[in-house]
Design a protein around this motif. Structure first.
Motif, PDB file in Angstrom:
ATOM      1  N   ASN A  89     -30.478  24.451  57.288  1.00 37.82           N
ATOM      2  CA  ASN A  89     -29.679  25.671  57.063  1.00 37.82           C
ATOM      3  C   ASN A  89     -29.260  25.806  55.605  1.00 37.82           C
ATOM      4  O   ASN A  89     -28.107  26.140  55.295  1.00 37.82           O
ATOM      5  CB  ASN A  89     -28.455  25.685  57.984  1.00 37.82           C
ATOM      6  N   HIS A  90     -30.209  25.486  54.700  1.00 38.03           N
ATOM      7  CA  HIS A  90     -30.035  25.674  53.260  1.00 38.03           C
ATOM      8  C   HIS A  90     -29.002  24.729  52.652  1.00 38.03           C
ATOM      9  O   HIS A  90     -28.524  24.969  51.538  1.00 38.03           O
ATOM     10  CB  HIS A  90     -29.679  27.129  52.940  1.00 38.03           C
ATOM     11  N   LYS A  91     -28.692  23.646  53.377  1.00 35.76           N
ATOM     12  CA  LYS A  91     -27.818  22.600  52.851  1.00 35.76           C
ATOM     13  C   LYS A  91     -28.544  21.265  52.965  1.00 35.76           C
ATOM     14  O   LYS A  91     -29.258  21.023  53.942  1.00 35.76           O
ATOM     15  CB  LYS A  91     -26.494  22.547  53.616  1.00 35.76           C
ATOM     16  N   PHE A 129     -20.335  18.583  50.887  1.00 38.65           N
ATOM     17  CA  PHE A 129     -20.406  20.026  50.646  1.00 38.65           C
ATOM     18  C   PHE A 129     -19.000  20.553  50.367  1.00 38.65           C
ATOM     19  O   PHE A 129     -18.069  20.288  51.120  1.00 38.65           O
ATOM     20  CB  PHE A 129     -21.009  20.780  51.830  1.00 38.65           C
ATOM     21  N   GLN A 142     -17.432  24.234  49.301  1.00 42.79           N
ATOM     22  CA  GLN A 142     -17.794  25.642  49.151  1.00 42.79           C
ATOM     23  C   GLN A 142     -17.292  26.228  47.842  1.00 42.79           C
ATOM     24  O   GLN A 142     -16.091  26.191  47.543  1.00 42.79           O
ATOM     25  CB  GLN A 142     -17.212  26.459  50.309  1.00 42.79           C
ATOM     26  N   HIS A 176     -25.233  25.202  42.367  1.00 46.24           N
ATOM     27  CA  HIS A 176     -25.639  24.701  43.680  1.00 46.24           C
ATOM     28  C   HIS A 176     -25.286  23.227  43.875  1.00 46.24           C
ATOM     29  O   HIS A 176     -24.816  22.842  44.954  1.00 46.24           O
ATOM     30  CB  HIS A 176     -27.143  24.908  43.870  1.00 46.24           C
ATOM     31  N   GLN A 202     -22.881  19.375  46.939  1.00 45.70           N
ATOM     32  CA  GLN A 202     -23.466  20.709  47.003  1.00 45.70           C
ATOM     33  C   GLN A 202     -22.339  21.719  47.145  1.00 45.70           C
ATOM     34  O   GLN A 202     -21.387  21.518  47.904  1.00 45.70           O
ATOM     35  CB  GLN A 202     -24.430  20.835  48.180  1.00 45.70           C
ATOM     36  N   PRO A 253     -25.243  27.181  49.098  1.00 45.91           N
ATOM     37  CA  PRO A 253     -26.509  27.031  49.824  1.00 45.91           C
ATOM     38  C   PRO A 253     -27.704  27.368  48.932  1.00 45.91           C
ATOM     39  O   PRO A 253     -27.601  28.199  48.018  1.00 45.91           O
ATOM     40  CB  PRO A 253     -26.367  28.032  50.979  1.00 45.91           C
ATOM     41  N   THR A 254     -28.836  26.742  49.203  1.00 48.43           N
ATOM     42  CA  THR A 254     -29.996  26.905  48.324  1.00 48.43           C
ATOM     43  C   THR A 254     -30.604  28.309  48.362  1.00 48.43           C
ATOM     44  O   THR A 254     -31.412  28.650  47.495  1.00 48.43           O
ATOM     45  CB  THR A 254     -31.086  25.883  48.681  1.00 48.43           C
ATOM     46  N   ARG A 294     -28.654  31.088  48.307  1.00 46.07           N
ATOM     47  CA  ARG A 294     -27.656  32.022  47.818  1.00 46.07           C
ATOM     48  C   ARG A 294     -27.540  31.908  46.299  1.00 46.07           C
ATOM     49  O   ARG A 294     -27.729  30.843  45.706  1.00 46.07           O
ATOM     50  CB  ARG A 294     -26.297  31.743  48.468  1.00 46.07           C
TER      51      ARG A 294
END
Length: 290
Positions: A5-7, A13, A15, A57, A68, A71-72, A74
């Motif tokens: 899911n792009h993580k 993580f 945000q 990112h 991170q 997300p990769t 965005r």
């Protein structure tokens, strides 16, 4: 590690506040944080509602840990006014990776001052070098740690394996020439690109071209480092490229010798590796004719 899911699975993580719309990334842009070195400092700033509205990112710490923040798929605000191979505004098609490093400093390799006033000395545990390049200008630079380079390579391997649209790796100074100087000239960029993109490593070719077999046939040297160890390096430079530690007193055959950046180096074989050592720590052994 793998991307879900792009993580990137397994990474912390946090945000980021400034996150844009969906993108299809085709390049990775490497940066220096140009800030304090304390773990978590830069990641916290980049995650905050900072006045520069900057985000990225990934952040790679000095100890090799990675956070991170976006997300990769965005958009992050890391490159600003920029272009790559004719495409402008790289934020719209790139993944940004910040490497914790003070950036360009003033002073000397013995005592360097960062832009916020902190002074780093050659006894502080970080390698400092005075270097001038056409892209970076003249400055004092701090070497990246082995842990950072290892972590960066591992992250890039995951990104290029799991995101099929990625095609290249570049730097902030390349996409914003004259405006930015990161990453610093001590980053082994071409080695990293060669490893990730499957290309020939130009550092190997440069080492071969700048060296020659020893004048003495079957030349042997003995490591002299006073009960310490000597780093065996992938190339004849102090960029993060250590592949083994050679104990004091070990005798080794010399394959090639050369002078690089004003220092004499030998290429030797040790423990199943071939690499380079600084010649001043290796005493020639005089062999008897009998």
């Amino acid at each position: 590690m793998k991307i879900i899911n792009h993580k990137v699975e397994g990474l912390a993580f946090q945000q980021a506040h400034h996150v844009g719309g969906e993108i299809t990334p085709s390049i990775v842009i490497l940066h220096d944080t140009a800030g304090r070195l304390e773990t978590g400092n830069s990641a916290a700033y980049l995650a905050s509602n900072n006045t520069g509205k900057v985000s990225v990112h990934f952040v790679v710490e000095r100890d090799g840990s990675i956070t991170q923040l976006v997300p990769t798929n965005r958009r992050a605000n890391h490159a600003g006014q920029s272009s790559f191979q004719g495409r402008e505004w790289c934020n719209g098609f790139s993944i940004g990776i910040e490497i914790v490093n003070p950036g360009k400093m003033t002073g000397s390799a013995y005592s360097a001052r960062a832009w916020w006033g902190e002074v780093f000395s050659d006894g502080s545990g970080a390698e400092l070098e005075e270097i001038e390049t056409a892209e970076h200008g003249e400055g004092v630079w701090m070497a990246y740690t082995e842990a950072q380079i290892d972590a960066l390579v591992a992250l890039l391997e995951v990104l290029f394996r799991d995101i099929p649209t990625l095609t290249d790796i570049t730097t902030h100074w390349y996409v914003s020439p004259g405006r930015k100087v990161d990453t610093n000239p001590l980053l082994p960029l071409e080695h990293i690109r060669a490893r990730i993109l499957g290309r020939d490593d130009p550092a190997d070719a440069a080492a071969e071209a700048g060296s020659a077999p020893p004048v003495i046939n079957d030349m042997l040297v003995q490591i002299e480092v006073g009960n310490d160890t000597l780093n065996l390096r992938r190339w004849p430079s102090f960029n993060p490229n250590v592949i083994a530690a050679i104990p004091d007193g070990v005798v080794l055959p010399v394959q090639r010798s050369g002078t690089f950046a004003g220092r004499d180096w030998h290429r030797v074989a040790y423990g199943g590796h071939e690499g380079w050592i600084v010649a001043r720590y290796a005493a020639p052994i005089v062999q008897s004719d009998s």
